[in-house]
Design an enzyme around this catalytic site. Structure first.
Site, PDB file in Angstrom:
ATOM      1  N   SER A  61      26.805 -12.887  34.632  1.00 42.33           N
ATOM      2  CA  SER A  61      26.092 -12.770  33.356  1.00 42.33           C
ATOM      3  C   SER A  61      24.578 -12.759  33.560  1.00 42.33           C
ATOM      4  O   SER A  61      24.057 -13.302  34.534  1.00 42.33           O
ATOM      5  CB  SER A  61      26.451 -13.939  32.439  1.00 42.33           C
ATOM      6  OG  SER A  61      27.845 -14.020  32.262  1.00 42.33           O
TER       7      SER A  61
HETATM    8  N1  SAH Z   1      30.289 -16.809  34.822  1.00 40.19           N
HETATM    9  C1  SAH Z   1      30.648 -15.698  35.654  1.00 40.19           C
HETATM   10  C2  SAH Z   1      31.129 -14.555  34.814  1.00 40.19           C
HETATM   11  C3  SAH Z   1      32.108 -13.686  35.517  1.00 40.19           C
HETATM   12  S1  SAH Z   1      32.775 -12.392  34.493  1.00 40.19           S
HETATM   13  C4  SAH Z   1      29.429 -15.293  36.469  1.00 40.19           C
HETATM   14  O1  SAH Z   1      28.317 -15.429  35.964  1.00 40.19           O
HETATM   15  O2  SAH Z   1      29.616 -14.816  37.582  1.00 40.19           O
HETATM   16  C5  SAH Z   1      34.148 -13.215  33.720  1.00 40.19           C
HETATM   17  C6  SAH Z   1      35.247 -13.681  34.606  1.00 40.19           C
HETATM   18  O3  SAH Z   1      36.330 -14.092  33.779  1.00 40.19           O
HETATM   19  C7  SAH Z   1      35.807 -12.647  35.575  1.00 40.19           C
HETATM   20  O4  SAH Z   1      35.638 -13.089  36.878  1.00 40.19           O
HETATM   21  C8  SAH Z   1      37.304 -12.552  35.182  1.00 40.19           C
HETATM   22  O5  SAH Z   1      38.159 -12.390  36.314  1.00 40.19           O
HETATM   23  C9  SAH Z   1      37.535 -13.891  34.493  1.00 40.19           C
HETATM   24  N2  SAH Z   1      38.658 -13.928  33.567  1.00 40.19           N
HETATM   25  C10 SAH Z   1      39.057 -12.981  32.683  1.00 40.19           C
HETATM   26  N3  SAH Z   1      40.124 -13.403  31.996  1.00 40.19           N
HETATM   27  C11 SAH Z   1      40.433 -14.660  32.444  1.00 40.19           C
HETATM   28  C12 SAH Z   1      41.447 -15.612  32.112  1.00 40.19           C
HETATM   29  N4  SAH Z   1      42.378 -15.371  31.206  1.00 40.19           N
HETATM   30  N5  SAH Z   1      41.436 -16.799  32.786  1.00 40.19           N
HETATM   31  C13 SAH Z   1      40.519 -17.057  33.742  1.00 40.19           C
HETATM   32  N6  SAH Z   1      39.530 -16.182  34.088  1.00 40.19           N
HETATM   33  C14 SAH Z   1      39.492 -14.993  33.447  1.00 40.19           C
END
Ligand code: SAH
Length: 209
Positions: A61
């Site tokens: 993000s």
């Molecule tokens: N806070 C992270 C954001 C990553 S993007 C950063 O700044 O790097 C969001 C993430 O949510 C992805 O890695 C995706 O694999 C995960 N995600 C999506 N659906 C999910 C679920 N049902 N349970 C756990 N993780 C999930």
């Protein structure tokens, strides 16, 4: 820190200029080296004002959104926090800097492994990062949290997560359709157990799957 100037500029121009005020959040954003959570070829872009690809179709993000969501949790000093969608682990590290204990779930095992490695290297070994589906909540269902943060967008409020809040706890998440615009939402659980919702601004997150 190698990117000290870039980090200070990010804090001033992206965070403070847009109203991030909590000194604990600013300290955390200063302490965690964001470049350690992006692919090597993007190190020079780590402090720019936008999300970046982290592989497997996911993104880290934008710094402002990380700071804003963290501030909105209004964590007490001994906070227990749950993060859903740990991705790169950057937001996880920011939370660990502020909270007493952090639990984190990531559904993609490869991303989780990379995040765990980056967090270990920086000395955040106490974070409990597991592979799992955030819709189901933390695998120990009796556990309650002061703050829960979602970095992926469900199209409705996952009730199980709201039920995992302590009285006075907050859930900060984007809610809305996949591929569209979602509303950044704060769900607060009152002392009586009732929840209330506040929508803050339109955002774009990867979908919760
Ligand atoms: N806070 C992270 C954001 C990553 S993007 C950063 O700044 O790097 C969001 C993430 O949510 C992805 O890695 C995706 O694999 C995960 N995600 C999506 N659906 C999910 C679920 N049902 N349970 C756990 N993780 C999930």
């Amino acid at each position: 820190m190698i990117y000290e100037l870039e980090c200070e500029a990010m804090i001033r121009d992206q965070l403070e200029a847009r109203g991030i005020r909590d000194p604990r959040v600013i300290d955390a954003m200063r302490a965690v080296p964001r470049e350690c959570f992006v692919p090597e070829e993007s190190h020079g872009l780590a402090y720019e004002d936008h999300p970046l690809p982290i592989g497997n179709g996911q993104t880290i993000s934008q710094p402002y959104i990380v700071a804003l969501m963290t501030e909105l949790l209004e964590l007490p000093s001994d906070a227990e926090v749950l993060e859903i969608g740990a991705g790169s682990g950057y937001q996880t590290a920011i939370l660990a800097h502020l909270a007493h204990h952090v639990c984190a779930l990531e559904r993609d095992a490869e991303l989780a492994e990379r995040a765990r490695h980056a967090l270990d290297e920086l000395g955040f070994g106490r974070i409990d990062l597991r592979v799992g589906d955030g819709f189901q909540g933390w695998p120990e269902p009796e556990r309650r949290f002061d703050g829960i943060l979602l970095a992926c967008a469900p199209d409705h409020l996952p009730e199980r997560l709201a039920a995992s809040l302590k009285p006075g706890g907050r859930l900060v998440l984007p809610i809305g359709p996949a591929g569209g615009t979602q509303q950044l939402t704060v769900v607060t659980r009152g002392a009586d157990g009732e929840t209330s919702r506040r929508e803050l601004l339109p955002v774009r997150f990867v979908p919760m799957v």
